[in-house]
Structures are given as C-alpha cells and as structure tokens.
Motif scaffolding. Structure first.
Motif, short mmCIF file in Angstrom:
data_model
loop_
_atom_site.label_atom_id
_atom_site.label_comp_id
_atom_site.label_asym_id
_atom_site.label_seq_id
_atom_site.Cartn_x
_atom_site.Cartn_y
_atom_site.Cartn_z
N ALA A 1 0.84 -1.21 0.00
CA ALA A 1 0.00 0.00 0.00
C ALA A 1 0.87 1.26 0.00
N GLU A 2 2.00 1.21 0.74
CA GLU A 2 2.88 2.39 0.77
C GLU A 2 3.70 2.47 -0.53
N VAL A 3 3.93 1.34 -1.19
CA VAL A 3 4.65 1.36 -2.48
C VAL A 3 3.77 2.05 -3.53
N ILE A 4 2.54 1.62 -3.60
CA ILE A 4 1.65 2.19 -4.63
C ILE A 4 1.40 3.67 -4.34
N LYS A 5 1.46 4.03 -3.06
CA LYS A 5 1.31 5.45 -2.66
C LYS A 5 2.30 6.33 -3.43
N TYR A 6 3.56 5.86 -3.56
CA TYR A 6 4.57 6.70 -4.24
C TYR A 6 4.17 6.96 -5.70
N GLY A 7 3.67 5.91 -6.37
CA GLY A 7 3.23 6.10 -7.75
C GLY A 7 2.07 7.08 -7.81
N TRP B 1 4.04 1.05 -13.97
CA TRP B 1 4.90 -0.13 -13.78
C TRP B 1 4.28 -1.06 -12.73
N LEU B 2 3.74 -0.46 -11.67
CA LEU B 2 3.13 -1.28 -10.61
C LEU B 2 1.85 -1.96 -11.11
N GLU B 3 1.08 -1.26 -11.93
CA GLU B 3 -0.11 -1.90 -12.51
C GLU B 3 0.29 -3.18 -13.23
N ALA B 4 1.43 -3.11 -13.93
CA ALA B 4 1.86 -4.27 -14.72
C ALA B 4 2.62 -5.30 -13.88
N GLY C 1 2.81 -5.37 -10.19
CA GLY C 1 2.48 -5.47 -8.76
C GLY C 1 2.40 -6.91 -8.27
N ALA C 2 1.83 -7.79 -9.11
CA ALA C 2 1.68 -9.19 -8.68
C ALA C 2 3.05 -9.82 -8.47
N LYS C 3 4.02 -9.45 -9.31
CA LYS C 3 5.38 -9.99 -9.15
C LYS C 3 6.01 -9.49 -7.87
N VAL C 4 5.77 -8.21 -7.56
CA VAL C 4 6.32 -7.65 -6.31
C VAL C 4 5.77 -8.44 -5.12
N LEU C 5 4.45 -8.64 -5.14
CA LEU C 5 3.81 -9.35 -4.02
C LEU C 5 4.25 -10.81 -3.94
N ALA C 6 4.61 -11.37 -5.10
CA ALA C 6 5.09 -12.77 -5.11
C ALA C 6 6.58 -12.84 -4.78
N ALA D 1 -9.49 8.37 -10.59
CA ALA D 1 -9.84 7.84 -9.26
C ALA D 1 -10.19 6.35 -9.39
N GLU D 2 -10.95 6.03 -10.43
CA GLU D 2 -11.34 4.62 -10.62
C GLU D 2 -10.11 3.74 -10.88
N ARG D 3 -9.17 4.29 -11.64
CA ARG D 3 -7.97 3.50 -11.96
C ARG D 3 -7.09 3.32 -10.70
N ALA D 4 -7.00 4.36 -9.88
CA ALA D 4 -6.24 4.25 -8.62
C ALA D 4 -6.86 3.16 -7.74
N VAL D 5 -8.18 3.24 -7.61
CA VAL D 5 -8.90 2.28 -6.76
C VAL D 5 -8.73 0.86 -7.31
N ALA D 6 -8.81 0.71 -8.63
CA ALA D 6 -8.67 -0.62 -9.24
C ALA D 6 -7.29 -1.20 -8.97
N ALA D 7 -6.27 -0.36 -9.05
CA ALA D 7 -4.90 -0.86 -8.82
C ALA D 7 -4.72 -1.30 -7.36
#
Ligand SMILES: NC(=O)c1ccc[n+]([C@@H]2O[C@H](COP(=O)([O-])OP(=O)(O)OC[C@H]3O[C@@H](n4cnc5c(N)ncnc54)[C@H](O)[C@@H]3O)[C@@H](O)[C@H]2O)c1
Ligand SMILES: O=C(O)C(=O)C[C@@H](O)[C@H](O)[C@H](O)COP(=O)(O)O
Ligand SMILES: [Zn+2]
Length: 369
Positions: free
Chosen positions: A185-191, A201-204, A206-211, A293-299
C-alpha cells in the motif's frame, strides 16, 4: 547485488542500502558506526526468533558486542508502555552516547526504537534494519519516530534520522502475504502521489512484487526509497512537500484510531483504504478526473487491499468520530483539516482548510453511519 540511495541531509546524510545478503554482512556494514563496539538491538519476538541468530552471528564476526531488547510484536507495542520498557532496558544496559541502537524489525520496532534513540540521554545514534516491506520502503527512511496514544497515531514523537539503513530483501521471505500487501500500500502510494510511470509499472508488475520476484521487488523497494529520500532531503521536517507522503493517511489514521490499533486493521491496509478515499473525494470535489480515481482504486483492489469502508475493520464506522480524529492529525491547524488530494494519477497536492462538513458528508456517502 545491492543499490545504495543517499538521503542528502548535510551532516545528517546517510545511505539506504537495498539488496540481498545484507544481514550476513551486517557486522562489517555497522562497524564504522559502532564506535565502542557495543550495540543494543531492539527487535520483536517474531523477527528475533526468525532472524536474530543471523544478526548476532554477523555482529560477533565483526567484534561487536550486542544486547537484544525483544518486545512483543504488533502495533500496541508502539505505546508509552513499550517506550518505557525499551528506555528502562537501555538504562539497565548502561548504554552511553558513544553506543548505538539497532532497530531490527518492522515499522513498529523502527518507530519505537528510533524514538527511544531520540530521547535516550538526549539522543544517541541508531541504525535501521527493516524487516517488512513497509519498513523497507517507508518507515526506516526519513527519521519520523513516534508512539501512538488513544488520541491518535504518532502524536508523541521526534524527528531523528538513522545513521544507516540496511534493507535486506532476503528477510522478506518469511513475511506473511497479508503483511506484504500492507507494505505494498505504501509502495503504490509513491506512484499515486508523484510518479505516474512508477504507477503504471506497478499496474503491470504489482503481482510480481507481491510474489517476491527478486528483480521486481528490488526495483519496487529501490524506487520507493529513492522517491522518499528525494522528498525528505528537500523537506526534512514536513514544512511543505513532505506532507505528500501522507497521502491516504488522514483518512487512514482515523480508521486506525477507531479500530484500536490492532490486528483488525494494519497500518498499510488503512493507508490503502485511505488512498482510495482520498482519490474518490478528490473526484467528488471535481479536483481529479473520475477515470483516474477509478484506476487508482482498481490498482489498489487488484493487490487484495481494501478500498472501501465496508472492507475494513470490525463493523460500521461513524462519520463524526472519524472527523474528530482527523482534527487531531498533525497536519491540522487551528481546527482546520489538511488532506493530501489528487489532481490526477501521479500528482497529489496538499489541500489546507478542507471543510469538515464536506468530509463528513463524503463519509456518509461512502457508507459511514
Ligand atoms: N516512520 C515512518 O515514516 C513510518 C512510515 C510508515 C509506517 N510507519 C509505522 O510503521 C508501523 C507499521 O509497520 P509494519 O507494517 O512494518 O508493522 P510491524 O512492525 O507491526 O510488522 C508487522 C508484523 O510482521 C512481523 N514481521 C516483521 N518482519 C518480519 C519478517 N521478516 N518475517 C516474518 N514476520 C515479520 C512483525 O513481528 C509483525 O507482527 C505503523 O506503526 C506505522 O505507523 C511509520
Ligand atoms: O515519512 C513521512 O513523512 C510519512 O508521512 C510516511 C507515512 O507513511 C508514515 O505512516 C508516517 O508515520 C505518517 O506520518 P505522520 O506525521 O502523519 O504521523
Ligand atoms: Zn504510512
């Protein structure tokens, strides 16, 4: 392989080293700062049981004598009682100003040990070895240290910069998936607040970061630290631009206070929901395109984090107590609320004097009672 980000603060400048295998080399890396070869390590029970031996071995190899101070895990430890315990142990150990404190854990340990370092004998040096994603990308950098009180988050604290930060990506292998998401959550905050390209980059990825894909993780941590270091170097004590790092936090801290700072709602989860609320409020006020806003929430939602009041905490929130907590926020001035709002994805701004009535109405529209 490691990357070093410098936090440029004149005589208080320091390095944040991000990479693998840092724990086993911690003795060598810390030795230049341990003038008398003596350190106190503040850690929590979970981190200590998993990684304490590795740190002790590394310090011993560099002839550094270390005394552990091990506290219970979790947010309630970041309290007057936790602080009193750590300070009493430092006094018992007879640490002097030439010695060093090592904060070895997540943001709770970092904030608590950092605050103890700020006030113990009017201030001694400390080093951060962050062990959660959240602590590596955010809390170990920038020198904000604090404890919580029933009145609000981080209301008692000090700015006290560490002398060195060692973010060893290997230690994240033992972190739970829930805590990985909270840190994300704090990572995506920077973007969201200042780097649209990073957000994309995180949209594409993010799943790898979490994995915990090593390359994705290394890039996400290093880019986050780079952004924080740049902002902190420009505005160490939050006179202006640093407040952008508080995106999602005016809402988030109020939610944390209302849920009692516990397992029900982790700080990162509160920031995720708070960031979604900040973007939706910005759109509702006509400040930000609603597609953004919708795209931020979706990510945020795509990473499994909460974006709505209904998804956080133990039940329905009431708008009025939430707004009362916001009045205690450190950014509030003379009863006037300050929020970090968005113009678009990758561009946040500090909005002073936000109407409390508008916030209350918005919270009601979001399902608060
Ligand atoms: N100072 C700042 O700038 C700043 C920035 C962001 C957040 N914070 C603060 O940080 C705190 C949250 O930090 P956090 O999310 O790191 O929580 P945390 O410190 O409570 O750690 C989360 C949990 O993970 C466990 N853990 C830690 N490292 C582990 C590892 N490697 N393997 C397995 N388990 C591990 C801990 O024992 C704990 O149970 C909040 O109090 C927040 O206010 C401060
Ligand atoms: O470093 C900062 O500045 C931040 O705002 C980072 C936040 O993620 C962090 O949670 C911080 O502790 C919140 O600051 P506070 O001043 O609102 O307590
Ligand atoms: Zn935060």
């Amino acid at each position: 392989m490691s990357r070093t980000v410098r936090v440029g603060l004149d005589d208080r400048a320091y390095d944040v080293v991000v990479g693998q295998g840092l724990l086993e080399n911690a003795g060598k890396l810390i030795a230049p700062f341990a003038k008398r070869g003596r350190v106190a390590i503040v850690s929590d029970e979970t981190v200590w049981s998993l990684h304490g031996q590795a740190l002790m071995t590394a310090l011993r190899a560099a002839d550094i004598a270390a005394q552990p101070i091990v506290v219970p895990p979790g947010e309630p430890t970041k309290s007057w009682e936790g602080l009193s315990h750590v300070c009493s142990r430092l006094l018992q150990l007879e640490l002097d100003r030439g010695d060093l404190i090592v904060a070895f854990g997540g943001g709770v340990v970092g904030d608590l040990a950092g605050f103890a370092a700020a006030i113990y004998k009017r201030g001694i040096d400390f080093i951060q070895i962050p062990t959660t994603l959240l602590a590596q990308v955010d809390s170990s950098v920038g020198g904000k240290t604090a404890i919580d009180t029933p009145q609000g988050k981080n209301l008692i604290g000090a700015f006290h910069q560490p002398r060195l930060v060692l973010a060893d990506l290997d230690v994240l292998s033992t972190l739970s998936d829930r805590e990985m998401r909270a840190g994300y959550a704090e990572v995506i905050k920077y973007g969201l607040l200042g780097d649209f390209a990073f957000f994309e980059w995180l949209e594409a990825n993010g799943a790898k970061v979490l994995a915990r894909d090593p390359d994705a993780l290394a890039y996400a941590v290093a880019r986050s630290v780079e952004m924080k270091a740049e902002i902190v170097a420009e505005d160490e004590k939050e006179a202006g631009r640093r407040a952008l790092l508080n995106l999602g936090h005016t809402f988030g801290h109020a939610l944390e206070a209302e849920t009692g700072y516990g397992e029900a709602l982790l700080h990162g989860e509160a920031v995720a929901a708070g960031s979604a609320l900040a973007f939706r409020f910005s759109a509702a006020q006509g400040l930000c395109p609603s597609q953004d806003a919708e795209r931020a929430v979706a990510a945020i939602a795509a990473s499994g984090l909460p974006t709505r009041l209904q998804e956080v905490g133990a039940g329905a929130f009431q708008a009025a107590p939430l707004v009362r907590h916001m009045g205690q926020d450190k950014k509030a001035e003379g009863g006037r609320l300050t929020f970090i709002l968005a113009r678009k994805l990758g561009e946040a701004f500090v909005a002073k004097d936000v109407d409390a009535g508008a916030i209350e109405a918005f919270l009601l529209s979001e399902g608060a009672a």
